[in-house]
Design a protein around this motif. Structure first.
Motif, short mmCIF file in Angstrom:
data_model
loop_
_atom_site.label_atom_id
_atom_site.label_comp_id
_atom_site.label_asym_id
_atom_site.label_seq_id
_atom_site.Cartn_x
_atom_site.Cartn_y
_atom_site.Cartn_z
N VAL B 41 -10.40 32.32 36.10
CA VAL B 41 -11.09 31.99 34.86
C VAL B 41 -10.43 32.73 33.71
O VAL B 41 -10.02 33.88 33.87
CB VAL B 41 -12.59 32.41 34.96
N GLY B 42 -10.35 32.06 32.57
CA GLY B 42 -9.89 32.72 31.35
C GLY B 42 -8.40 32.57 31.12
O GLY B 42 -7.64 32.23 32.03
N PRO B 43 -7.97 32.81 29.89
CA PRO B 43 -6.57 32.58 29.51
C PRO B 43 -5.58 33.46 30.29
O PRO B 43 -4.49 33.02 30.62
CB PRO B 43 -6.53 32.92 28.02
N HIS B 44 -5.98 34.70 30.59
CA HIS B 44 -5.04 35.59 31.27
C HIS B 44 -4.82 35.17 32.71
O HIS B 44 -3.76 35.39 33.28
CB HIS B 44 -5.52 37.03 31.18
N PHE B 45 -5.85 34.55 33.28
CA PHE B 45 -5.65 34.06 34.64
C PHE B 45 -4.62 32.94 34.66
O PHE B 45 -3.80 32.85 35.57
CB PHE B 45 -6.96 33.57 35.27
N LEU B 46 -4.66 32.09 33.66
CA LEU B 46 -3.69 30.98 33.63
C LEU B 46 -2.27 31.52 33.68
O LEU B 46 -1.41 31.00 34.39
CB LEU B 46 -3.90 30.13 32.38
N ALA B 47 -2.05 32.60 32.93
CA ALA B 47 -0.72 33.21 32.92
C ALA B 47 -0.38 33.75 34.30
O ALA B 47 0.73 33.57 34.81
CB ALA B 47 -0.67 34.32 31.88
#
Ligand code: ATP
Lengths: 571, 444
Positions: B41-47
């Motif tokens: 979850v969240g933008p940092h996970f996408l990275a």
């Protein structure tokens, strides 16, 4: 677990219109994002907290507050508190909260309800999956009406202890409502995301407790937030202390007051009176979250007798004390389960409808140290409405991933991606306190997921010269200081036998011990030397932990050339 | 994280003589880690996911494998095995809740006061799943919700810390009876009594409670134990056994009467309980071999101390006596020595005196032998003058010089030789300033 993403109904990213849904046993909410910030959508009745209730009268379907109102005269055709039944067989469900509505039944192991959902003919047997589909369809309709286009997809929140089967079942119910599930995300994480996504939020390593106090259950999670990655360290689920218990406290209170005037008429003994009593008690409870007084007023509560009574908040807090204290113990318990101390907690997020209650927030305020942020409407002016947190978080996540192919989402949320090593101890350097003592200065916090990389700038000795960068592991412990026995009040300050008697006497009450968290220096990992640092210079230390826990340490004088670099093999 | 933390506390200086290859000294690897699940979850996970995937495709097998290694934060229920339900218990009427064993109703007989709040909650839920009237209806049995109500009552009591204490106060099923003397004598004394006190300890306001220990406990531990228990501060109370007080407003007097009666009964039971504990402690300590052992040791130590003291006294006396004797002896010896010294001194003085006398005789004799330096018979005046001068010289020189002079004169018979010696002496004395020029001219 949380990774159940995608759905067979896969919608092409370009055709998607995605929302966030928080789907509770008591209330649900829908949210979308507008210019990257989440907006909770009101349904056609103007409600943002939409009761998770479905009711049928003469073939007409009602949801939300309209359905809730029907609990008084149409309880048997009204389905409440069904969400947790999804994906469960009959023997494992708790039917308690369906007491004053349609009762769940065992149809070959499937949880079902018998509902007269058509104007004519026989009643239908509807599985909990079918009920959920119908309810979700209505939520999606409300969202589509608001957005002016058909909602195709959603991120939905789920309790952390939802089983794989329950998750699959929820996805299927949604798919049957023509809704693509982009991802199911854990409820507490949705709440954390709702806070972290605010523009003013700083990216910090912190330990967050999310207390989700709902209607029929309370769920608490301890979450390590490290560089924007979230790891749940411990959870607790409680079905004994939650919103309905507070309703019950008020119901009993008003019933007893009613019976003082009308002996032998107990409004709790008659289904219709009970339904009215419950509805009004809940309304009073919510009003007491805002005001110091609230008015209970029901026409024809029982035996045709009207009843009206004012209650103040203090009274409510007194009669509800046992439930409030139950929340305290729940939160303290889960912190212990995570092997942490209240002093380790940086932030407490109050989420769920019951979290509006000021008393709960002030109780938490007194459990935690002053440095812990308590995110609740009554303790923080910048707190987000606790009822909206999960829907907002879900909407934010939906906007983050809606442009990905569902296959892609599936692969990104795969356990092979999400299961990673977490470092056990903090990693940092030794620095000197003012009186020259060696002190641990953390660079990477414990429970940080690998890979991870952190940098600090730290002062060199005042006069510069050659500097030692000693990289060590660190642990914390709680230092307890007993207060000095207080000087006597009556002025006689002599020491001796008399004094001892005295301190014995009042030791019980006033001895508030002081607790603080202190770092302990652990194993030395490496030493590096930085030579000829100029006066007043600063040293940069970067620690990089690889996925396999090999560590690379780079350090140099800030603004200087060269520097030292070395690695530690994975154990 | 992109942000850099700044720390103002300074790093230490590099110790003298520190050196390492390329200025870096690796010492150890980091502590073993835990596999956990990060939330997708969240933008940092996408990275993170982008980096972790690396264009790979993960399979179902990978999923299972990863899930197996990850620490599961949701497991708990499985650990509670269920307790068989006594058919008699299932027949209970909820209105008799006062006499109900709440722990048994929830299947927690084994745990009782030790059951955690979490255990009680889980046990309750398990019972609800089974005994809720809707479940019964599904099984085709009648809508008898009596036992369900018992479950609710048990939970209400056990999840309320105040009510739970009241119930635990009178939960005799959790009691451990003190061992009989016979049982204790069989060699299990410490084990049996330990169990008793462990159970009794649940009533202590002060926690933790010192444990009973065993035959190896130190005197301090044992003392501490008995001290604690003889001053036991118990929260045990007996309102659970109250008789019902009528709840209507009509019978005020009777109500007050009942309340007073209950209050007295509680007080009495509390006093009895205190007495019970005291007697138990008396019984226990009476048979406690450690106390005997410590007493004997203490006695032995006391005796030893007394003997030591006596010996020390004796020795001190002896030493004093010897010291006194030695002192007396030394004094006597010193006195004798002084006396001898004095006598020797006297003798020496006398000898010196005699020697001077004798030498003086020699001096005088010498001038006589030299016939007073007269040619022919010496006149009386001549004799007088010479003897006067001899007297004068004698008066100017000390006994040693007299002896030396006498030595020179001794044996001389020739008048010139004698005169030569005298004249030399007088000249020496004049040279030394002891005589004036012209003095003792008769001797020159
Ligand atoms: N302002 C308020 N003050 C106090 N209680 C409130 C307030 N608003 C809502 N609640 C209570 O919060 C509870 C609902 O919480 P929430 O909206 O989080 O439901 P939920 O997630 O469906 O809960 P669950 O799944 O546990 O039943 C209800 O008991 C409701 O009465």
């Amino acid at each position: 677990m949380a990774e159940t993403g995608g759905s067979k109904a896969g919608v092409a990213p370009s055709d998607r219109c995605a929302i966030g849904i928080s789907f509770g046993n008591s209330y649900s909410s829908i949210a979308c994002t507008s210019e990257d910030s989440p907006v909770v959508i009101a349904n056609e009745d103007g409600d943002r907290q939409i009761p998770t209730i479905l009711s049928y009268v003469e073939g007409e379907e009602y949801t939300g507050n309209q359905a809730k109102a029907l609990l008084v005269r149409n309880p048997n055709n009204t389905v409440v508190s069904f969400k947790d039944f999804l994906g469960q067989d009959f023997p494992s469900i708790d039917p308690t909260h369906c007491h004053a509505a349609a009762h769940p039944q065992d149809v070959n192991g499937t949880v079902s309800f018998t509902i007269q959902d058509k104007a004519e003919g026989d009643a239908s047997t509807l599985s909990v999956s079918e009920i959920s589909t119908r309810y979700l369809r209505r939520l999606v309709q409300s969202a589509s009406d608001y957005l002016g286009k058909k909602v195709t997809s959603a991120v939905v929140t789920a309790p952390t202890n939802f089983t794989e089967k329950q998750r699959e079942s929820l996805i299927k119910a949604a798919n049957d409502a023509d809704l693509e599930i982009l991802q199911l995300i854990n409820e507490p994480i949705a709440s954390v995301l709702a806070y972290d996504a605010r523009p003013e939020a700083k990216l910090e390593d912190k330990i967050v407790v999310v207390a989700d106090l709902g209607g029929t259950r309370s769920d608490v999670a301890v979450v390590a937030s490290r560089g924007g990655l979230y790891t749940i360290l411990a959870t607790a689920h409680d079905y004994e202390f939650s919103g309905v218990q507070l309703d019950k406290v008020l119901m009993d209170h008003f019933a007893k007051e009613f019976m003082k005037k009308n002996a032998n008429v107990d409004p709790r003994e008659n289904a219709k009176s009970l339904a009215k009593l419950k509805a009004e008690s809940e309304a009073v409870k919510k009003a007491l979250s805002l005001g110091a007084n609230a008015n209970f007023s029901v026409e024809s509560l029982a035996d045709g007798i009207d009843f009206q009574l004012t209650i103040n908040r203090l009274r409510y807090e007194t009669i509800g004390r046992k439930v409030f204290e139950g929340f305290n113990r729940l939160v303290e318990g889960v912190i212990k389960k995570a092997e942490l101390d209240v002093l380790d907690i940086d932030e407490v997020i109050l989420s769920g409808g019951t979290s509006h209650t000021p008393r709960i927030a002030s109780n938490f305020r007194s459990i935690f140290p002053a440095t812990t942020v308590i995110q609740a409407p009554s303790t923080s002016a910048t707190a987000i409405n606790p009822s909206e947190l999960q829907a907002r978080g879900a909407a934010l996540q939906a906007s983050l991933i809606q442009e990905y192919e569902s296959e892609d989402i599936d692969q990104s949320t795969h356990p092979a991606v999400t299961t990673v090593k977490h470092i056990t101890n903090a990693i940092g350097v030794i620095s000197l306190s003012d009186d020259g003592e060696e002190v641990f200065t953390p660079i990477i916090a414990p429970e940080t997921a690998a890979p991870a990389r952190r940098t600090i700038h730290i002062a060199a000795p005042k006069d510069g010269g050659n500097v030692l960068v000693k990289v060590v592991e660190g642990g914390t412990h709680i230092k307890v200081t007993k207060p000095e026995p207080k000087a006597k009040e009556n002025g006689t300050k002599e020491e001796g036998a008399e004094d001892e008697d005295d301190s014995d006497f009042d030791s019980d009450e006033e001895e508030e011990e002081h607790r603080e968290k202190v770092w302990k220096i652990g194993t030395t990992l490496a030493e590096a030397g930085i030579k000829d640092v100029k006066k007043g210079g600063k040293i940069e230390v970067t620690i990089n932990v690889a996925g396999d826990l090999a560590v690379t340490i780079t350090t140099r004088e800030v603004g200087g050339k060269g520097g030292v670099r070395g690695t530690l093999k994975a154990a | 994280m992109a942000t850099v933390t700044t720390v103002t506390r300074a790093l230490p200086a590099l110790p003298e003589g520190w050196s390492a290859e390329k200025d870096f000294k690796p010492i150890s690897s980091i502590t073993a880690s835990t596999q956990r699940t990060i939330e997708p979850v969240g933008p940092h996970f996408l990275a993170h996911a982008r980096r972790a995937r690396h264009k790979r495709t993960f399979s179902e097998d990978d999923r299972i494998q990863a899930q197996e290694t990850a620490k599961n934060i949701e497991k708990d229920d499985e650990s509670d095995e269920s307790e068989p339900e006594d058919p008699m218990m299932l027949q209970r009427e909820a209105k008799d809740w006062k006499s109900q064993d709440h722990y048994q109703v929830l299947g927690l007989s084994k745990y009782r006061w030790k059951a955690t709040e979490d255990q009680i909650k889980r046990a309750h839920r398990k019972k609800v799943l089974k005994h809720h009237p809707d479940k019964k209806a599904a099984q085709g049995s009648t809508e008898d919700d009596n036992f369900f109500k018992c479950i609710q009552k048990a939970t209400e009591v056990l999840l309320d810390p105040v009510k739970r204490r009241q119930f635990d106060s009178v939960d005799e099923r959790a009691d451990v009876d003190p061992p009989t003397r016979k049982e204790a004598a069989k060699g299990n004394y410490y084990k049996l009594w330990s169990r008793v006190f462990k159970s009794e300890a649940r009533f202590s306001k002060q926690q933790p409670v010192p444990s009973f220990g065993d035959e190896n406990s130190t005197k301090e531990e044992v003392d501490n134990f008995y001290n604690f228990w003889y001053n036991f501060d118990s929260w045990r109370s007996f309102e659970y056994l109250d008789e019902d007080v009528p709840d209507d407003n009509e019978n005020r007097d009777q109500k007050r009467h009942m309340e007073r009666k209950n209050a007295n009964a509680r007080k009495k039971k509390k006093a009895e309980d205190n007495a019970r504990l005291r007697k138990m402690l008396d019984d226990c300590s009476a048979g406690d071999e450690r106390i005997k052992k410590f007493r004997q040791e203490a006695n032995a130590a006391k005796n030893k101390k007394r003997l030591d003291k006596e010996n020390a006294e004796k020795q001190a006396k002896e030493e004093a006596r010897l010291k006194k004797e030695a002192e007396e002896k030394a004094a006597k010896e010193a006195e004798e020595k002084a006396k001898a010294d004095r006598e020797a001194n006297k003798k020496a003085k006398e000898a010196a005196k005699n020697a001077v006398k004798k030498n003086k005789r020699v001096l005088r004799g010498s001038v006589k032998d030299a016939n007073y330096f007269a040619a022919g018979d010496a006149s009386a005046a001549q004799i007088d003058a010479v003897l006067n001068d001899v007297e004068l010289v004698q008066g100017k020189i000390d006994p040693d010089e007299i002896a030396a002079l006498a030595g020179k004169l001794n044996g001389l018979k020739v008048a010139d030789e004698i005169k030569g010696v005298w004249s030399e002496e007088v000249k020496r004395l004049i040279g030394a300033g002891k005589l004036k020029e012209g003095d003792a001219k008769n001797l020159v």
